[in-house]
Design a protein around this motif. Structure first.
Motif, PDB file in Angstrom:
ATOM      1  N   MET A   1       0.924  -1.259   0.137  1.00 26.39           N
ATOM      2  CA  MET A   1      -0.097  -0.130   0.020  1.00 26.39           C
ATOM      3  C   MET A   1       0.919   1.194  -0.078  1.00 26.39           C
ATOM      4  SD  MET A   1      -2.707  -0.792   2.683  1.00 26.39           S
ATOM      5  CE  MET A   1      -3.664  -2.449   2.791  1.00 26.39           C
ATOM      6  N   THR A   2       1.437   1.417  -0.943  1.00 28.11           N
ATOM      7  CA  THR A   2       2.484   2.442  -1.033  1.00 28.11           C
ATOM      8  C   THR A   2       1.977   3.536  -2.161  1.00 28.11           C
ATOM      9  OG1 THR A   2       4.201   1.120  -0.804  1.00 28.11           O
ATOM     10  CG2 THR A   2       5.053   3.381  -1.533  1.00 28.11           C
ATOM     11  N   ALA A   3       1.920   4.751  -1.515  1.00 30.33           N
ATOM     12  CA  ALA A   3       1.595   5.858  -2.607  1.00 30.33           C
ATOM     13  C   ALA A   3       2.563   6.093  -3.853  1.00 30.33           C
ATOM     14  CB  ALA A   3       1.756   7.321  -1.642  1.00 30.33           C
ATOM     15  N   ARG A   4       1.954   6.586  -4.622  1.00 33.48           N
ATOM     16  CA  ARG A   4       2.602   6.477  -6.131  1.00 33.48           C
ATOM     17  C   ARG A   4       3.861   7.312  -6.088  1.00 33.48           C
ATOM     18  NH1 ARG A   4      -1.851   9.482  -9.204  1.00 33.48           N
ATOM     19  NH2 ARG A   4      -1.681  10.327  -7.380  1.00 33.48           N
ATOM     20  N   ASP A   5       4.228   8.642  -5.996  1.00 36.11           N
ATOM     21  CA  ASP A   5       5.311   9.054  -6.121  1.00 36.11           C
ATOM     22  C   ASP A   5       5.945   9.791  -4.731  1.00 36.11           C
ATOM     23  OD1 ASP A   5       4.038  11.003  -8.741  1.00 36.11           O
ATOM     24  OD2 ASP A   5       5.289   9.133  -8.809  1.00 36.11           O
ATOM     25  N   THR A   6       5.026   9.843  -3.499  1.00 32.96           N
ATOM     26  CA  THR A   6       5.625  10.174  -2.477  1.00 32.96           C
ATOM     27  C   THR A   6       6.432   9.286  -1.380  1.00 32.96           C
ATOM     28  OG1 THR A   6       3.629   9.649  -1.321  1.00 32.96           O
ATOM     29  CG2 THR A   6       3.812  11.952  -2.170  1.00 32.96           C
ATOM     30  N   GLY A   7       6.482   8.063  -1.625  1.00 33.81           N
ATOM     31  CA  GLY A   7       7.003   7.096  -0.900  1.00 33.81           C
ATOM     32  C   GLY A   7       6.413   6.836   0.447  1.00 33.81           C
ATOM     33  N   GLY A  14      -7.676  -2.274  12.446  1.00 35.39           N
ATOM     34  CA  GLY A  14      -9.056  -1.845  12.908  1.00 35.39           C
ATOM     35  C   GLY A  14     -10.183  -2.336  11.730  1.00 35.39           C
ATOM     36  N   ASP A  15     -11.360  -1.732  11.831  1.00 33.73           N
ATOM     37  CA  ASP A  15     -12.340  -1.794  10.720  1.00 33.73           C
ATOM     38  C   ASP A  15     -12.395  -0.856   9.734  1.00 33.73           C
ATOM     39  OD1 ASP A  15     -14.500  -3.148   9.301  1.00 33.73           O
ATOM     40  OD2 ASP A  15     -16.105  -2.083  10.693  1.00 33.73           O
ATOM     41  N   VAL A  16     -11.452  -0.703   9.107  1.00 34.94           N
ATOM     42  CA  VAL A  16     -11.165   0.284   7.957  1.00 34.94           C
ATOM     43  C   VAL A  16     -11.301  -0.304   6.456  1.00 34.94           C
ATOM     44  CG1 VAL A  16      -9.648   1.885   6.903  1.00 34.94           C
ATOM     45  CG2 VAL A  16      -9.376   1.302   9.581  1.00 34.94           C
ATOM     46  N   ASP A  17     -12.427   0.158   5.949  1.00 35.93           N
ATOM     47  CA  ASP A  17     -12.663  -0.418   4.643  1.00 35.93           C
ATOM     48  C   ASP A  17     -11.859   0.205   3.403  1.00 35.93           C
ATOM     49  OD1 ASP A  17     -13.718   2.380   4.822  1.00 35.93           O
ATOM     50  OD2 ASP A  17     -15.472   1.755   3.711  1.00 35.93           O
ATOM     51  N   GLU A  18     -11.550  -0.321   2.314  1.00 40.98           N
ATOM     52  CA  GLU A  18     -10.879   0.181   1.349  1.00 40.98           C
ATOM     53  C   GLU A  18     -11.081   1.473   0.731  1.00 40.98           C
ATOM     54  OE1 GLU A  18      -8.008  -0.699  -0.219  1.00 40.98           O
ATOM     55  OE2 GLU A  18      -7.726  -2.017   1.282  1.00 40.98           O
ATOM     56  N   GLU A  19     -12.297   1.764   0.589  1.00 43.82           N
ATOM     57  CA  GLU A  19     -12.768   3.086   0.080  1.00 43.82           C
ATOM     58  C   GLU A  19     -12.348   4.122   1.143  1.00 43.82           C
ATOM     59  OE1 GLU A  19     -16.875   5.944  -0.187  1.00 43.82           O
ATOM     60  OE2 GLU A  19     -16.957   3.885  -0.175  1.00 43.82           O
ATOM     61  N   ALA A  20     -12.363   4.222   2.513  1.00 44.48           N
ATOM     62  CA  ALA A  20     -11.753   5.121   3.416  1.00 44.48           C
ATOM     63  C   ALA A  20     -10.323   5.104   3.067  1.00 44.48           C
ATOM     64  CB  ALA A  20     -12.176   4.920   4.667  1.00 44.48           C
ATOM     65  N   VAL A  44       1.784   6.243   7.371  1.00 46.12           N
ATOM     66  CA  VAL A  44       0.588   6.779   7.974  1.00 46.12           C
ATOM     67  C   VAL A  44      -0.262   5.587   8.327  1.00 46.12           C
ATOM     68  CG1 VAL A  44      -1.645   8.002   7.552  1.00 46.12           C
ATOM     69  CG2 VAL A  44       0.463   8.834   6.349  1.00 46.12           C
ATOM     70  N   ARG A  45      -0.477   5.721   9.703  1.00 45.64           N
ATOM     71  CA  ARG A  45      -1.499   4.427  10.392  1.00 45.64           C
ATOM     72  C   ARG A  45      -2.755   4.899  10.490  1.00 45.64           C
ATOM     73  NH1 ARG A  45       3.267   4.771  12.465  1.00 45.64           N
ATOM     74  NH2 ARG A  45       2.530   5.931  14.340  1.00 45.64           N
ATOM     75  N   VAL A  46      -3.793   4.402  10.027  1.00 43.62           N
ATOM     76  CA  VAL A  46      -5.204   4.739  10.202  1.00 43.62           C
ATOM     77  C   VAL A  46      -6.054   3.701  10.980  1.00 43.62           C
ATOM     78  CG1 VAL A  46      -7.636   5.240   9.005  1.00 43.62           C
ATOM     79  CG2 VAL A  46      -5.148   5.802   7.874  1.00 43.62           C
ATOM     80  N   THR A  47      -6.684   4.023  11.889  1.00 46.42           N
ATOM     81  CA  THR A  47      -7.231   3.271  13.005  1.00 46.42           C
ATOM     82  C   THR A  47      -8.634   3.479  13.279  1.00 46.42           C
ATOM     83  OG1 THR A  47      -5.122   3.047  13.906  1.00 46.42           O
ATOM     84  CG2 THR A  47      -7.018   2.299  15.258  1.00 46.42           C
TER      85      THR A  47
END
Length: 121
Positions: A1-7, A14-20, A44-47
């Motif tokens: 899950m790496t961003a394109r150019d920014t690295g 937790g319960d994080v969907d792909e759209e979010a 970046v960690r999203v919880t």
């Protein structure tokens, strides 16, 4: 899950969907993929909290290297979209400050001779 150019790597817990997660990734890229911002990598960690009684269940923590400086940003919000927007604002501001601190054009006048500046004629 790496961003394109920014690295920047965006991870979910937790319960994080792909759209979010995709929306957060797009906002992080928009905040850091700008001219003058040199990103060396980060994460970046999203919880999302599982408990229903939590007021602000969405949280994010970002640690990004911008021009040799470590930028750390935290955010908590009620929804994923609000979290991504808040994270973008904070990342943009902190990245601008990190670049501005390292900007050599901000230096004051040349130092006096006793501090290693040019000698007076």
């Amino acid at each position: 899950m790496t961003a394109r150019d920014t690295g920047i790597r965006v991870r979910a817990a937790g319960d994080v969907d792909e759209e979010a997660l995709a929306y957060v990734r797009a906002k992080v890229e928009a905040a850091l993929d700008r001219p003058g911002i040199q990103v060396e990598g980060g994460e970046v960690r999203v919880t999302r909290a599982a408990a229903l009684h939590v007021e602000l269940p969405w949280s994010a923590a970002a640690e990004v290297r911008v021009g040799g400086e470590l930028v750390v940003v935290h955010a908590r919000e009620a929804s994923a979209h609000e979290l991504a927007d808040r994270l973008q604002d904070r990342l943009r501001g902190q990245a601008d400050r990190a670049v501005h601190r390292g900007d050599t054009a901000r230096r004051a006048a040349t130092p006096p001779p006793w501090r290693g500046g040019p000698a007076a004629s």
